[in-house]
Design a protein around this motif. Sequence first.
Motif, short mmCIF file in Angstrom:
data_model
loop_
_atom_site.label_atom_id
_atom_site.label_comp_id
_atom_site.label_asym_id
_atom_site.label_seq_id
_atom_site.Cartn_x
_atom_site.Cartn_y
_atom_site.Cartn_z
N SER A 161 0.58 -1.28 0.06
CA SER A 161 0.13 -0.03 -0.02
C SER A 161 0.88 1.04 -0.75
O SER A 161 2.25 1.43 0.32
CB SER A 161 -0.54 0.11 1.08
N TYR A 162 0.62 2.09 -0.33
CA TYR A 162 0.88 3.64 -0.12
C TYR A 162 0.24 4.55 0.40
O TYR A 162 -1.47 4.69 0.11
CB TYR A 162 1.64 4.29 -1.90
N ASP A 163 0.75 5.79 0.91
CA ASP A 163 -0.12 6.76 2.01
C ASP A 163 0.16 7.91 1.31
O ASP A 163 1.27 8.37 1.40
CB ASP A 163 -0.15 6.32 3.25
N SER A 164 -0.94 9.33 0.68
CA SER A 164 -0.32 10.07 0.68
C SER A 164 -0.55 10.89 1.66
O SER A 164 -1.05 11.80 1.87
CB SER A 164 -0.87 10.68 -0.64
N ILE A 165 0.49 11.29 2.21
CA ILE A 165 0.62 11.94 3.82
C ILE A 165 1.18 13.45 3.05
O ILE A 165 0.82 14.10 4.23
CB ILE A 165 2.02 11.05 4.46
N ASP A 166 1.73 13.69 2.26
CA ASP A 166 1.42 15.46 1.79
C ASP A 166 1.92 15.57 0.39
O ASP A 166 2.39 14.89 0.27
CB ASP A 166 3.00 15.69 2.82
N ALA A 167 1.40 16.54 -0.41
CA ALA A 167 1.15 17.20 -1.25
C ALA A 167 1.40 18.53 -2.04
O ALA A 167 1.53 19.69 -0.68
CB ALA A 167 0.21 16.37 -2.21
N GLY A 168 2.35 19.07 -2.73
CA GLY A 168 2.23 20.56 -2.44
C GLY A 168 2.05 20.80 -5.07
O GLY A 168 1.77 19.93 -5.73
N GLY A 169 1.99 21.89 -5.14
CA GLY A 169 2.93 22.07 -6.70
C GLY A 169 3.19 21.02 -7.23
O GLY A 169 3.55 20.60 -8.69
N ARG A 170 4.61 21.14 -7.17
CA ARG A 170 5.00 20.16 -7.96
C ARG A 170 6.21 18.81 -6.80
O ARG A 170 6.87 18.64 -7.58
CB ARG A 170 6.74 20.03 -8.65
N TYR A 171 5.54 18.88 -5.91
CA TYR A 171 5.96 17.33 -4.95
C TYR A 171 4.67 16.71 -4.82
O TYR A 171 3.83 17.74 -4.09
CB TYR A 171 6.78 17.86 -3.91
N GLN A 172 5.42 15.13 -4.20
CA GLN A 172 4.49 14.32 -3.39
C GLN A 172 4.63 13.60 -2.60
O GLN A 172 5.87 12.92 -2.65
CB GLN A 172 3.36 13.93 -4.50
N VAL A 173 4.51 13.62 -1.22
CA VAL A 173 5.03 12.74 -0.25
C VAL A 173 4.63 11.35 -0.03
O VAL A 173 3.82 11.88 0.03
CB VAL A 173 5.80 12.87 0.77
N LYS A 174 4.80 10.26 -0.18
CA LYS A 174 4.10 8.92 0.37
C LYS A 174 4.64 8.23 1.32
O LYS A 174 5.88 8.09 1.42
CB LYS A 174 4.26 8.46 -1.47
N ARG A 175 3.98 7.48 2.13
CA ARG A 175 4.77 6.11 2.96
C ARG A 175 3.94 4.92 2.16
O ARG A 175 3.27 4.63 2.20
CB ARG A 175 4.26 6.11 4.11
#
Length: 471
Positions: free
Chosen positions: A365-379
């Motif tokens: 699985s993946y969890d999208s924990i943060d996102a912005g205009g040109r980035y995304q952070v997943k666990r």
Amino acid sequence: MFLPVILAGGSGTRLWPLSRKLYPKQFLAFGGELSMLQQSVMRLQGLQCSSPLLVCNEDHRFLTAEQMRQMGHEDITILLEPEGRNTAPAIALAALHATSNGNDPILLIMAADHHIQDQQAFHESVSKAADQAGKDWLVTFGIVPGSPETGYGYIQRGQEIQGQAYRVERFVEKPDSDTAAAYLKAGDYYWNSGMFMFRAGRYLEELKKFEPDILASCSAALQNARQDMHFVRVDKDAFSACPSDSIDYAVMEKTQDAAIVPMEAGWSDVGSWSSLWDLLPRDAEGNSCKGDVITLETSNSLLLSDNRLVATLGVQDLVVVETKDAVLVAHKNRAQEIKALVNHIKSSGRSEHITHREVFRPWGSYDSIDAGGRYQVKRITVKPGAKLSLQKHHHRAEHWVVVSGTAMVTNGEESFLVTENQSTYIPLGRTHSLENPGKIPLELIEVQSGAYLGEDDIVRFEDIYGRLEKD
């Protein structure tokens, strides 16, 4: 011996926000460790039946397979519908598959998202229905009503056939409250359970008589099916041309051989949050709570926390459901109207009705924990022995930081291990893959950066889960 057929193709709107289009209620666990689908399989224990045949939507294939694997049913056959066409075609696929080897078994048709409290009473009703199905009756199970429910269709029984089995006099639509009260008083009306028992061949005969287009489309779809691991993929074009209809409208309301067996087994279709509140244990104030919940001067409420503290003060008759990306607050008496709320979310162009923030894949699985205009952070969590596809991205680069476990990384022409507190960088356009060679889950943080970060920016070259054509 009979063949259980479990229909697991629901789309999941009435229990939003826990239930989503890509994670409907049959895959959820309420008040225990087993999901509703797993409970449906467990319910068969003690019956003289073969391993069940599952029918599910292609989008849910890996969820279904994983939940069966957890129960030790790795080799269970799963028929995949390219899209939902209602129960008559789904059952036709199952009946055609069951008779393809020259046999004509009795089928027990069950829904994957029903609750049945009394397993022994369920078994007794199944035994009575099997006797009549063996005599070529098409049997439905009628739930002995405990209240004048307006959310269910009803079935009126007719003349007794044998052993508490009756001819079906008529099917009736969901009634208003006065009509439902009259049905309850009459004593010969039952809730329509949506469960059936009949020989596969008899169902196909009646389907051919009343809805030949459904049978023709399903026959063509299964004739051109292909085996993919333990999945049976029917032909998409043929099945998409199939008319959409329920088994009630297509066959049961038209056949002269419909029978009903009453069932009194603590049945519920768990069709709303208020019906779930009826089923779950409650405290002295009438509250049913799950997760991190604190109540003060709160009564007769359903309070579910998935991720954070939920605290209530001075309220009553509420449904409060918290998930990572959505919170529902509704009056318990309005819980039947959640579908309208979900439709409003859909028409607003949002995605919370489709999937959770945490998305499940066959590898983990993946969890999208943060996102912005040109980035995304997943666990990202990768199960032991699992492997993501060999792939590349046209529009993004990725940084991977391992926080637990060991990763086998393919990065271009190189393959190497990355362990806890180590990291690696995947440049834009570089072919790469990720594998967990260990015996514990692999946990890592992925930071994506680029002009476009959508999930459709994936070009796959190799995949052990058969997703080269479609994710």
